[in-house]
Design an enzyme around this catalytic site. Structure first.
Site, PDB file in Angstrom:
ATOM      1  N   LYS A  21     -27.064  25.723  51.914  1.00 10.69           N
ATOM      2  CA  LYS A  21     -27.731  25.074  50.579  1.00 10.69           C
ATOM      3  C   LYS A  21     -28.108  25.915  49.655  1.00 10.69           C
ATOM      4  CE  LYS A  21     -30.621  21.545  53.330  1.00 10.69           C
ATOM      5  NZ  LYS A  21     -32.064  21.009  53.678  1.00 10.69           N
ATOM      6  N   VAL A  22     -27.488  25.841  48.346  1.00 12.77           N
ATOM      7  CA  VAL A  22     -27.385  26.729  47.178  1.00 12.77           C
ATOM      8  C   VAL A  22     -28.200  26.273  45.941  1.00 12.77           C
ATOM      9  CG1 VAL A  22     -26.043  28.175  45.839  1.00 12.77           C
ATOM     10  CG2 VAL A  22     -25.268  27.659  48.163  1.00 12.77           C
ATOM     11  N   LYS A  37     -29.754  31.196  48.454  1.00 12.07           N
ATOM     12  CA  LYS A  37     -28.862  30.653  49.553  1.00 12.07           C
ATOM     13  C   LYS A  37     -29.512  30.413  50.879  1.00 12.07           C
ATOM     14  CE  LYS A  37     -24.482  31.637  51.927  1.00 12.07           C
ATOM     15  NZ  LYS A  37     -23.116  32.774  51.829  1.00 12.07           N
ATOM     16  N   ASP A 125     -12.314  35.944  53.390  1.00 13.87           N
ATOM     17  CA  ASP A 125     -12.456  34.698  52.650  1.00 13.87           C
ATOM     18  C   ASP A 125     -12.472  34.636  50.997  1.00 13.87           C
ATOM     19  OD1 ASP A 125     -12.575  31.875  52.812  1.00 13.87           O
ATOM     20  OD2 ASP A 125     -14.945  31.702  52.934  1.00 13.87           O
TER      21      ASP A 125
END
Length: 182
Positions: A21-22, A37, A125
């Site tokens: 969740k941010v 975060k 990433d």
């Protein structure tokens, strides 16, 4: 800082995923905005590696790590606020981009990747969603959940399909080249 939990106010929920969740939060006494975060704990030791890696990084094109703690089955990480969110979110909102602007942003991202590599790390990433944009339109590399030292040969399947280097997708040994591909 996070231990003063009552001193934070949630301003906005941002795009997270099924494990994270941010939020944009404000430290009430100072009015400083930050990103919170919250990482759902599955393998705490493995997930804390992201914190250990990020804490060591210090570069003008890498998002600043501020603090972390563990509470209610979440690793909670505070990082620098990026006013314009991530590059994936921002690009459709911008009118046509000039060649100079694009080259400048690309160069700054390359500097962040070069810095990571100089620290013996591969991000693994790199994608527009992991490049945050500050109020001065400065890109900053973020999200070090898949970052590992490149001295240990890796065959780990990780990253995001759309940006994944062939050697990750084909489960072959990975080098720094996976970041260059992304």
């Amino acid at each position: 800082m996070l231990k003063e939990e009552a001193n934070f106010r949630v301003l906005k929920e941002c795009n997270g995923n099924r494990n994270n969740k941010v939020y944009v939060v404000e430290h009430v006494p100072t009015h400083q905005r930050m990103i919170l975060k919250m990482i759902k704990i599955k393998d705490q030791e493995k997930q804390l590696e992201e914190v250990r890696v990020h804490k060591k990084l210090n570069h003008k094109f890498v998002i600043n790590f501020l603090d972390y703690d563990i509470k209610d089955n979440y690793i909670r990480v505070l990082i620098e606020f990026a006013k314009f969110g991530d590059m994936f979110e921002l690009l459709p909102k911008l009118p046509t981009l000039g060649e100079f602007f694009v080259l400048k942003i690309f160069y700054q991202i390359l500097r962040a990747v070069d810095y990571l590599h100089s620290q013996g790390l591969a991000h693994r990433d790199i994608k527009p969603e992991n490049i945050l944009i500050t109020d001065k339109m400065v890109p900053k590399l973020a999200d070090f959940g898949t970052t590992k030292d490149f001295f240990t040969p890796r065959i780990t399947f990780c990253g995001t399909y759309e940006y994944m280097a062939p050697e990750i997708f084909e489960k072959k040994y990975q080098t720094l080249k996976v970041d260059i591909w992304s």
